[in-house]
Design a protein around this motif. Structure first.
Motif, PDB file in Angstrom:
ATOM      1  N   ALA A  36      -3.746  -0.726  -1.095  1.00  0.00           N
ATOM      2  CA  ALA A  36      -2.578  -1.069  -1.916  1.00  0.00           C
ATOM      3  C   ALA A  36      -1.328  -0.389  -1.369  1.00  0.00           C
ATOM      4  O   ALA A  36      -0.255  -0.990  -1.307  1.00  0.00           O
TER       5      ALA A  36
ATOM      6  N   VAL B  58      -0.132  -4.498  -7.054  1.00  0.00           N
ATOM      7  CA  VAL B  58       0.522  -4.426  -5.740  1.00  0.00           C
ATOM      8  C   VAL B  58       1.910  -5.052  -5.804  1.00  0.00           C
ATOM      9  O   VAL B  58       2.863  -4.527  -5.226  1.00  0.00           O
ATOM     10  N   ARG B  59       2.042  -6.136  -6.535  1.00  0.00           N
ATOM     11  CA  ARG B  59       3.365  -6.742  -6.698  1.00  0.00           C
ATOM     12  C   ARG B  59       4.308  -5.768  -7.411  1.00  0.00           C
ATOM     13  O   ARG B  59       5.484  -5.655  -7.060  1.00  0.00           O
TER      14      ARG B  59
ATOM     15  N   LEU C 219       4.136  -2.502  -7.340  1.00  0.00           N
ATOM     16  CA  LEU C 219       4.500  -1.490  -6.341  1.00  0.00           C
ATOM     17  C   LEU C 219       5.640  -2.013  -5.467  1.00  0.00           C
ATOM     18  O   LEU C 219       6.555  -1.264  -5.117  1.00  0.00           O
ATOM     19  N   GLY C 220       5.590  -3.300  -5.131  1.00  0.00           N
ATOM     20  CA  GLY C 220       6.670  -3.914  -4.354  1.00  0.00           C
ATOM     21  C   GLY C 220       8.004  -3.858  -5.092  1.00  0.00           C
ATOM     22  O   GLY C 220       9.054  -3.630  -4.481  1.00  0.00           O
TER      23      GLY C 220
ATOM     24  N   TYR D 276      -6.810  -1.654  -7.340  1.00  0.00           N
ATOM     25  CA  TYR D 276      -5.524  -2.284  -7.615  1.00  0.00           C
ATOM     26  C   TYR D 276      -5.638  -3.793  -7.552  1.00  0.00           C
ATOM     27  O   TYR D 276      -6.199  -4.349  -6.614  1.00  0.00           O
TER      28      TYR D 276
ATOM     29  N   MET E  75       7.817  -8.763   0.065  1.00  0.00           N
ATOM     30  CA  MET E  75       6.453  -8.409   0.366  1.00  0.00           C
ATOM     31  C   MET E  75       5.557  -9.562  -0.037  1.00  0.00           C
ATOM     32  O   MET E  75       5.634 -10.070  -1.143  1.00  0.00           O
TER      33      MET E  75
ATOM     34  N   VAL F 230       2.138   6.505  -3.971  1.00  0.00           N
ATOM     35  CA  VAL F 230       1.501   5.699  -5.025  1.00  0.00           C
ATOM     36  C   VAL F 230       1.002   6.622  -6.133  1.00  0.00           C
ATOM     37  O   VAL F 230       1.226   6.360  -7.322  1.00  0.00           O
TER      38      VAL F 230
ATOM     39  N   VAL G  48       1.777 -10.605  -0.797  1.00  0.00           N
ATOM     40  CA  VAL G  48       0.481 -10.021  -1.121  1.00  0.00           C
ATOM     41  C   VAL G  48      -0.592 -10.989  -0.659  1.00  0.00           C
ATOM     42  O   VAL G  48      -0.581 -12.158  -1.017  1.00  0.00           O
TER      43      VAL G  48
ATOM     44  N   SER H 188       2.018  -2.303   0.232  1.00  0.00           N
ATOM     45  CA  SER H 188       3.325  -2.102  -0.398  1.00  0.00           C
ATOM     46  C   SER H 188       4.285  -1.307   0.480  1.00  0.00           C
ATOM     47  O   SER H 188       5.461  -1.180   0.149  1.00  0.00           O
TER      48      SER H 188
ATOM     49  N   VAL I 173       9.229  -0.334  -4.771  1.00  0.00           N
ATOM     50  CA  VAL I 173       9.738  -0.130  -3.403  1.00  0.00           C
ATOM     51  C   VAL I 173      11.152  -0.689  -3.298  1.00  0.00           C
ATOM     52  O   VAL I 173      12.062  -0.034  -2.778  1.00  0.00           O
TER      53      VAL I 173
END
Length: 128
Positions: A16, A55-56, A58-59, A50, A1, A27, A3, A20, A62
């Protein structure tokens, strides 16, 4: 991902989530389950905001979930991530997960081999 640049005020939960590849509900679930590294900041109106780091992260969640890591193991990994010097324990979680994924991959390969044998059988039947 990848960003994109996150504005200084941060991203909304929907932005966000979109970046992601998650739903807003997922989330929120991850936050409720304590899988975020920290609670996101809030705007003056109280909306979640966020950062790029959020966000990273969240990646990362994921990626772990898409590899089939159970939530209980993700939770252990996240809890350890917050502890300085816990790299050996985090490594152990990832290595154990890799073994499970390799076992699953081997099983799927066995199934694929069986399907290929059946395809070859039926190709021979059709081409006679």
């Amino acid at each position: 991902m990848t960003v994109t640049e996150v504005p200084p005020e941060g991203l909304t939960i929907s932005a966000a989530a979109e970046l992601s590849g998650l739903s807003v509900d997922t989330v929120r679930y991850y936050e409720k389950e304590g899988l975020s590294l920290h609670q996101p900041g809030r705007s003056a109106s109280g909306q979640r905001r966020y950062t790029e780091a959020d966000v990273r992260w969240l990646g990362t969640l994921v990626m772990l979930r898409r590899t089939g890591m159970p939530i209980r193991d993700v939770r252990r990994f996240v809890d350890l991530y917050r502890v300085d010097g816990s790299e050996p324990q985090r490594l152990a979680i990832l290595e154990a997960h890799r073994e499970r994924v390799l076992d699953e991959l081997s099983e799927v390969q066995t199934h694929l081999d069986a399907i290929n044998r059946k395809i070859d059988y039926y190709k021979d039947m059709v081409n006679r």
